[in-house]
Scaffold this motif. Structure first.
Motif, short mmCIF file in Angstrom:
data_model
loop_
_atom_site.label_atom_id
_atom_site.label_comp_id
_atom_site.label_asym_id
_atom_site.label_seq_id
_atom_site.Cartn_x
_atom_site.Cartn_y
_atom_site.Cartn_z
N ILE A 74 -21.07 -2.36 48.09
CA ILE A 74 -22.27 -1.92 48.72
C ILE A 74 -22.46 -1.33 50.10
CG2 ILE A 74 -24.92 -1.81 48.96
CD1 ILE A 74 -24.98 -3.07 46.35
N LEU A 75 -22.71 -0.21 50.45
CA LEU A 75 -22.49 0.22 52.05
C LEU A 75 -24.14 0.73 52.51
CD1 LEU A 75 -19.16 2.27 51.84
CD2 LEU A 75 -19.57 0.06 52.73
N SER A 76 -24.39 0.61 53.34
CA SER A 76 -25.70 0.90 54.01
C SER A 76 -25.63 2.19 54.85
CB SER A 76 -26.44 -0.11 54.79
OG SER A 76 -26.47 -1.18 54.06
N PHE A 77 -26.58 3.06 54.86
CA PHE A 77 -26.67 4.19 55.69
C PHE A 77 -27.88 4.52 56.30
CE2 PHE A 77 -26.54 5.75 51.39
CZ PHE A 77 -27.68 6.86 51.39
N ASN A 78 -28.42 5.34 57.00
CA ASN A 78 -29.68 5.66 57.38
C ASN A 78 -30.33 4.52 57.86
OD1 ASN A 78 -30.30 8.49 57.26
ND2 ASN A 78 -31.41 8.23 55.13
N GLY A 79 -29.60 3.61 59.06
CA GLY A 79 -29.99 2.46 59.51
C GLY A 79 -30.35 1.58 58.81
N GLY A 80 -29.70 1.32 57.38
CA GLY A 80 -29.89 0.26 56.58
C GLY A 80 -30.87 0.71 55.57
N ARG A 81 -31.51 1.84 55.53
CA ARG A 81 -32.61 2.27 54.70
C ARG A 81 -32.03 2.57 53.49
NH1 ARG A 81 -34.91 4.66 59.22
NH2 ARG A 81 -34.47 6.63 58.49
N GLY A 82 -30.77 3.33 53.43
CA GLY A 82 -30.05 3.82 52.31
C GLY A 82 -29.25 2.85 51.79
N LYS A 83 -28.71 2.90 50.41
CA LYS A 83 -27.70 1.84 49.90
C LYS A 83 -26.84 2.83 49.16
CE LYS A 83 -29.67 -2.76 50.14
NZ LYS A 83 -29.56 -2.49 51.34
N ARG A 84 -25.66 2.57 49.09
CA ARG A 84 -24.61 3.33 48.58
C ARG A 84 -23.68 2.52 47.76
NH1 ARG A 84 -22.18 6.86 52.01
NH2 ARG A 84 -20.12 5.82 52.16
N LEU A 85 -23.34 2.50 46.52
CA LEU A 85 -22.34 1.52 45.71
C LEU A 85 -21.09 2.65 45.69
CD1 LEU A 85 -21.32 -0.76 44.34
CD2 LEU A 85 -22.44 0.24 42.12
N GLU A 86 -19.90 2.02 46.19
CA GLU A 86 -18.86 2.58 45.88
C GLU A 86 -17.78 2.01 44.96
OE1 GLU A 86 -16.70 3.67 49.61
OE2 GLU A 86 -18.28 5.31 50.06
N VAL A 87 -17.33 2.44 43.80
CA VAL A 87 -16.49 1.61 43.11
C VAL A 87 -15.34 2.27 42.69
CG1 VAL A 87 -16.34 0.82 40.70
CG2 VAL A 87 -18.66 0.86 41.71
N THR A 88 -14.18 1.66 43.39
CA THR A 88 -12.52 2.28 43.03
C THR A 88 -12.44 1.88 41.69
OG1 THR A 88 -12.55 2.24 45.27
CG2 THR A 88 -10.67 2.66 44.02
N ILE A 89 -11.83 2.75 40.72
CA ILE A 89 -11.31 2.53 39.60
C ILE A 89 -9.91 2.79 39.57
CG2 ILE A 89 -13.19 2.47 38.19
CD1 ILE A 89 -12.53 5.24 37.08
N THR A 90 -8.92 2.26 38.89
CA THR A 90 -7.43 2.57 38.78
C THR A 90 -6.74 2.48 37.28
OG1 THR A 90 -5.39 1.58 39.74
CG2 THR A 90 -6.93 0.29 39.41
N ASP A 91 -5.70 3.23 37.46
CA ASP A 91 -4.95 3.21 36.13
C ASP A 91 -3.35 2.77 36.58
OD1 ASP A 91 -3.78 5.46 37.40
OD2 ASP A 91 -4.03 6.66 35.62
N GLY A 92 -3.08 2.18 37.72
CA GLY A 92 -2.03 1.62 38.07
C GLY A 92 -1.02 2.72 38.98
N SER A 93 -1.38 4.02 38.53
CA SER A 93 -0.75 5.12 39.12
C SER A 93 -1.73 5.99 39.95
CB SER A 93 0.03 6.09 38.15
OG SER A 93 -0.98 6.54 37.38
N GLY A 94 -3.01 6.02 39.72
CA GLY A 94 -3.78 6.81 40.47
C GLY A 94 -5.19 6.02 40.66
N ARG A 95 -6.06 6.50 41.78
CA ARG A 95 -7.39 5.78 41.83
C ARG A 95 -8.38 7.00 41.99
NH1 ARG A 95 -5.98 0.62 44.06
NH2 ARG A 95 -7.79 0.23 45.13
N LEU A 96 -9.66 6.49 41.51
CA LEU A 96 -10.78 7.35 41.51
C LEU A 96 -11.86 6.57 42.08
CD1 LEU A 96 -11.98 10.15 40.68
CD2 LEU A 96 -12.57 9.27 38.56
N GLN A 97 -12.58 7.57 42.73
CA GLN A 97 -13.96 6.65 43.58
C GLN A 97 -15.11 7.19 42.53
OE1 GLN A 97 -15.45 7.68 47.53
NE2 GLN A 97 -14.83 5.58 47.93
N LEU A 98 -15.88 6.09 42.20
CA LEU A 98 -17.12 6.26 41.61
C LEU A 98 -18.33 6.13 42.68
CD1 LEU A 98 -16.79 4.14 38.41
CD2 LEU A 98 -15.93 6.74 38.80
N VAL A 99 -19.34 6.98 42.93
CA VAL A 99 -20.56 6.62 43.64
C VAL A 99 -21.78 6.38 43.02
CG1 VAL A 99 -19.35 7.45 45.88
CG2 VAL A 99 -20.65 8.96 44.42
#
Length: 731
Positions: A74-99
Motif C-alpha cells: 500500500i502506497l500513500s499519496f496526496n500527503g497521506g490522504r490517498g491510498k493505493r494498493l499495488e499488487v504484482t502478479i507473475t507467471d514466471g516469465s512475465g509480470r503484471l501490475q494490478l492497482v
C-alpha cells in the motif's frame, strides 16, 4: 424436481433480470441455448500460471488471467490522504501490475497475499509505459481462499475462461452456464445419425457438457471437433440448398455467334490472353451456355485482367441477342470502367452510330449524377435494346431502369454491395440472368467455400505479360524522419522521369469528417487525428513537391469534378494525385509508378494490397511506400512488414483474416448479427469445411426439403435468422 430451463426460455427466468440484461446487452445472449453456445475461450488448469506475455496485443480489451501474487504494497499519496494498493502478479516469465485505489484497497490487501493464486479479470491499460489492470475483479483459487466453495469448485479441474465483459467476469458467466447446463439434454442434434457415427463424433448433449465442464483435455478436443462439425455442416447445408434451388431455375442459354461481336473483338486485341484468362473464360462460357443461371465468383489478383474476362463474357451475351449490366460500387469506378471498356472495344462500342462497326453495340453509362438528357437517352437505349452493355452504379437498380433482355449481371467488388441491391438488379431480367461476381480481394479457399458457398469459383492468379513487380517499403516516419524526406525525393524523381504518383490519406479533412475522426482518435488514445487529403496536398504543394501539379480526389467532391480530375490524371496533366481510398479499386493509370500511403497502419492488410495494385500497371516498375509513426515492435508495424514482404494476395488475405480474428465470415455488413461461427475457424479448419460441403451436397441432393432430417431443419432455422437466410438466398 429441479426446474430445467427450456432452451428457448428467456434467461430472466433462470438468472434474474439484472444478470439477464447484462448478458443480452453486452454479449448478445438471450436464451439458454445462446448461453450454451457461448463457449470458453480457453481453459486454465488449477495451479497453472497463465502467460502474461501476450497482453500487449490486448490493450483496452477485457481479459482473464490466472497468476500468482508476487508482492502487494500500500502506497500513500496526496500527503497521506490517498491510498493505493499495488499488487504484482507473475507467471514466471512475465509480470503484471494490478492497482486498487481509495477505500477499495483493504479487502484485496487482505485477500491477495504473496503466494496466493487467483483468477483476475479487468481491462488491460497502460500507465507509465507499463501494462496494468486497474481495480480488477478477482477470484482466489487456493485452498486458503476466503471463498471455500469457489476454491473447491475450481480444484482438480480445468477452469473455463469465458469471453467476458466489464460487468460480468468469466467466473460469473461460468455460474450462469451451470444454471442452464441441465437444459443441454433437450438440445436437438442437427447431424444425421449416419454422418455422426461415420465420423466418430460424440452426441451433441455430451459435446455441450464436455465443452463447458471438461474433466480432461481429451473431453475438450472431442467437444470442439463435434461443435465445429455442427457449424460447418449446417452452414454448408444452407448453401447447398441454395445451389440446388438455383439449378432448378430456368435461364436463357447465351452462346456467342461465330464470326460475331466477340470474334471481332478478339481479332482486334493487340496481345494474347494469359493462360489463366483463357481457362476462366472457358469456365464462364460453359456456364453461360446452360439453361440455368450461372452463379460464378471470379477472384483475381490486383491487375490480373478480370475486366477483360468480364468484358468477353458480356460480349458473348450481346452476341446471343441479350444485354449485360456491370454494377460498380462508386461513380469514379463506373466512369473508369466505361472509359476503359469503350477504349478496348474501339468502333465496336459505337453500334448504330456514324462510323461505328456494323457488328458493334452501344455501351452506355448510368450514374446518379448524370444530367437529365443523357440519363433519358441511356434509359431509352436500354429499354429498346440499342445498348447491349450498361455500366453503372446503384442508379441501375432504380425502378425506372428497364431492359430489353437482360442476360448477364456482372457485379464488381461484390463486398461493397448489399444483397438487396444485387437482387434488385437481377430481378430486371425476364428470366433470371446469369451472374458473375468479381473481387480483387483474394479470398482463401475455405473462406470462399464458406462465404460464397453458393457460387462456383474461378481464380485468376497470373499477371498479364509486361506487368512490372512492385517494390514495397515501410517508412518509419517517427523513428527515422529522414526516410520520409527521401520518400518525397523519390516521388519527385519518378515525376521528373515522366511518371506519376498517388498519395493516399485516411481522411478528407473538409470539416465534415472532423468530429467523428477526432472522437475516434481520442478513443484510440491517439493524440492526433488521421492525416487528411486536403492538408497533406497543401503541405506537399508548398513544400517537398513544390512546382509539381498536385491535385486532390475524394468521395465528397462533385461527380463532375471527380471525373475531370481522373481524366486529367489519366491524360498525364496531373502529376501527383492526393486521394482517399476512392482510388482503391479499378483505377487504371499505367503511367503511375509510385504510391505513398500516409498513416498506413490505419488501413487493413487487404486494403493496402488493393491500393498498392494501382501502381506498376505499365512496363515501368512500381514502388509503394507505407508511411507509419507506429513503434517498430507494435502489431500494426508487423502488419505493414507482412504487406511489404509479399505480393501474394492470397497469403496476405490469410494474414488479414488471422489478425482480424475472422469476425463474422458471413459478412457483418450483410447482417449486423453476432458471428454464427463460434467454434469453426475458417482458416484452420479447411478439412472440416471441405468435408462438410461434400456431406451437405449429398444430404440435400437426397432430400432437398430436409423432410427426413427434422433436427437439421430446426438447427438451420436457428442459425439462419430471417436476415441471414435472405443473405444466403440472394448471395
Amino acid at each position: 424436481m429441479e426446474h430445467v430451463p427450456a432452451l428457448d426460455e428467456d434467461l430472466k427466468k433462470t438468472l434474474g433480470p439484472a444478470t439477464a440484461k447484462v448478458l443480452a446487452e453486452q454479449l448478445g445472449l438471450h436464451t439458454a441455448l445462446d448461453l450454451l453456445h457461448h463457449y470458453p475461450r480457453r481453459y486454465a488448469e488449477r495451479g497453472e500460471l497463465t502467460p502474461l506475455a501476450g497482453l500487449a496485443d490486448q490493450l483496452d480489451e477485457h481479459v482473464t488471467v490466472v497468476a500468482q501474487v508476487a508482492d502487494a504494497r500500500i502506497l500513500s499519496f496526496n500527503g497521506g490522504r490517498g491510498k493505493r494498493l499495488e499488487v504484482t502478479i507473475t507467471d514466471g516469465s512475465g509480470r503484471l501490475q494490478l492497482v486498487f485505489f481509495g477505500a477499495g484497497v483493504h479487502k484485496p490487501h487482505k485477500d491477495l497475499l504473496p503466494g496466493t493464486r487467483a483468477m483476475f479479470a479487468g481491462k488491460v491499460g497502460m500507465f507509465n509505459r507499463k501494462l496494468q489492470l486497474s481495480h480488477p475483479a478477482y477470484e482466489p483459487l487456493g485452498a486458503d481462499a476466503s471463498d471455500q466453495d469457489a476454491a473447491t469448485a475450481f480444484a482438480n479441474q480445468l477452469i473455463p475462461i469465458y469471453p467476458a465483459c466489464a460487468k460480468l467476469e468469466s467466473w460469473k458467466i461460468a455460474k450462469c452456464v451451470d444454471a442452464v447446463l441441465p437444459s443441454a439434454q433437450e438440445a436437438v442434434d442437427p447431424l444425421p445419425p449416419a454422418l455422426r457415427e461415420g465420423r466418430g463424433l460424440v452426441p451433441l448433449t455430451e459435446a455441450l457438457l464436455k465443452i463447458h465442464r471438461p474433466a480432461t483435455k481429451a473431453d475438450i478436443e472431442d467437444a470442439r471437433q463435434r461443435l465445429k462439425w455442427d457449424e460447418a455442416f449446417v452452414l454448408q447445408v444452407a448453401l447447398a440448398r441454395r445451389r440446388h434451388a438455383d439449378s432448378q431455375l430456368p435461364a436463357v442459354p447465351r452462346r456467342p455467334t461465330p464470326g460475331g461481336l466477340l470474334d471481332s473483338f478478339d481479332a482486334t486485341l493487340p496481345f494474347t490472353l494469359t493462360e489463366g484468362q483463357q481457362t476462366v473464360s472457358k469456365e464462364i462460357f460453359d456456364d453461360l451456355a446452360t439453361s440455368h443461371p450461372m452463379h460464378r465468383l471470379l477472384q483475381g489478383e490486383v491487375g490480373s485482367g478480370k475486366t477483360m474476362v468480364a468484358l468477353r463474357a458480356m460480349l458473348a451475351v450481346v452476341d446471343s441477342g441479350g444485354q449485360a449490366a456491370m454494377l460498380a460500387p462508386t461513380e469514379v469506378l463506373a466512369q473508369q470502367h466505361h472509359r476503359s471498356i469503350t477504349e478496348m472495344m474501339g468502333e465496336l462500342a459505337e453500334g448504330g452510330m456514324l462510323g461505328g462497326s456494323d457488328q458493334g453495340t452501344k455501351v452506355v453509362l448510368l450514374t446518379g449524377s448524370m444530367g437529365m438528357p443523357a440519363r433519358r437517352q441511356a434509359l431509352l437505349d436500354l429499354v429498346t435494346g440499342e445498348a447491349g452493355i450498361v455500366i453503372g452504379t446503384h442508379a441501375l437498380i432504380e425502378d425506372k431502369v428497364q431492359f430489353h433482355d437482360l442476360g448477364l449481371v456482372v457485379v464488381d467488388e461484390q463486398h461493397r454491395f448489399g444483397v438487396e441491391q444485387r437482387d434488385a438488379l437481377r430481378s430486371k431480367g425476364k428470366q433470371p440472368p446469369h451472374l458473375l461476381v468479381m473481387t480483387a480481394t483474394p479470398i482463401p479457399r475455405t473462406v470462399a467455400m464458406t462465404v460464397f458457398g453458393d457460387l462456383e469459383t474461378s481464380v485468376l492468379d497470373q499477371l498479364p505479360a509486361g506487368r512490372s513487380p512492385i517494390a514495397t517499403h515501410v517508412v518509419p516516419a517517427k523513428d527515422k524522419p529522414h526516410f520520409l524526406t527521401r520518400a518525397w525525393e523519390r516521388v519527385r524523381e519518378e515525376v521528373e522521369n515522366g511518371h506519376q504518383a498517388y498519395v493516399v490519406c485516411p481522411r478528407i479533412g473538409d470539416g465534415e469528417d472532423e468530429p467523428k475522426k477526432k472522437k475516434a482518435a481520442e478513443e484510440d488514445g491517439d493524440k492526433r487525428p488521421p492525416l487528411a487529403v486536403l492538408e497533406i496536398a497543401e503541405q506537399l504543394a508548398k513544400g517537398p513537391l513544390a512546382g509539381l501539379r498536385v491535385e486532390v480526389l475524394h468521395g465528397r467532391m462533385d461527380p463532375a469534378d471527380k471525373d475531370d480530375v481522373m481524366r486529367r490524371f489519366a491524360a498525364g496533366e496531373v502529376k501527383v494525385l492526393v486521394a482517399t481510398t476512392v482510388i482503391e479499386v479499378g483505377v487504371n493509370v499505367p503511367n503511375s509508378t509510385v504510391m505513398v500511403i500516409m498513416d498506413a497502419d490505419r488501413f487493413g492488410v487487404s486494403q493496402l494490397h488493393q491500393l498498392r495494385g494501382r501502381v506498376g500497371r505499365g512496363s515501368a516498375p512500381g514502388l509503394c511506400l507505407l508511411v507509419s509513426e507506429m513503434h517498430e515492435a507494435s502489431p500494426a508495424r508487423a502488419r505493414l512488414s507482412a504487406v511489404a514482404a509479399t505480393l501474394d494476395g492470397f497469403e496476405l488475405s490469410r494474414i488479414d483474416l488471422e489478425q482480424r480474428r475472422e469476425g463474422d465470415v458471413l459478412g457483418q455488413a450483410q447482417s449486423g448479427v453476432r458471428s454464427s461461427l463460434r467454434m469453426l475457424a475458417v482458416i484452420e479448419d479447411e478439412e472440416v469445411i471441405a468435408q462438410a460441403r461434400e456431406e451437405a451436397t449429398r444430404a440435400v441432393a437426397a432430400d432437398p426439403e430436409l423432410e427426413h432430417l427434422p433436427g437439421l431443419r430446426t438447427a438451420l432455422d436457428a442459425l439462419l435468422d430471417t436476415e441471414r437466410e435472405r443473405y444466403l438466398e440472394k448471395g
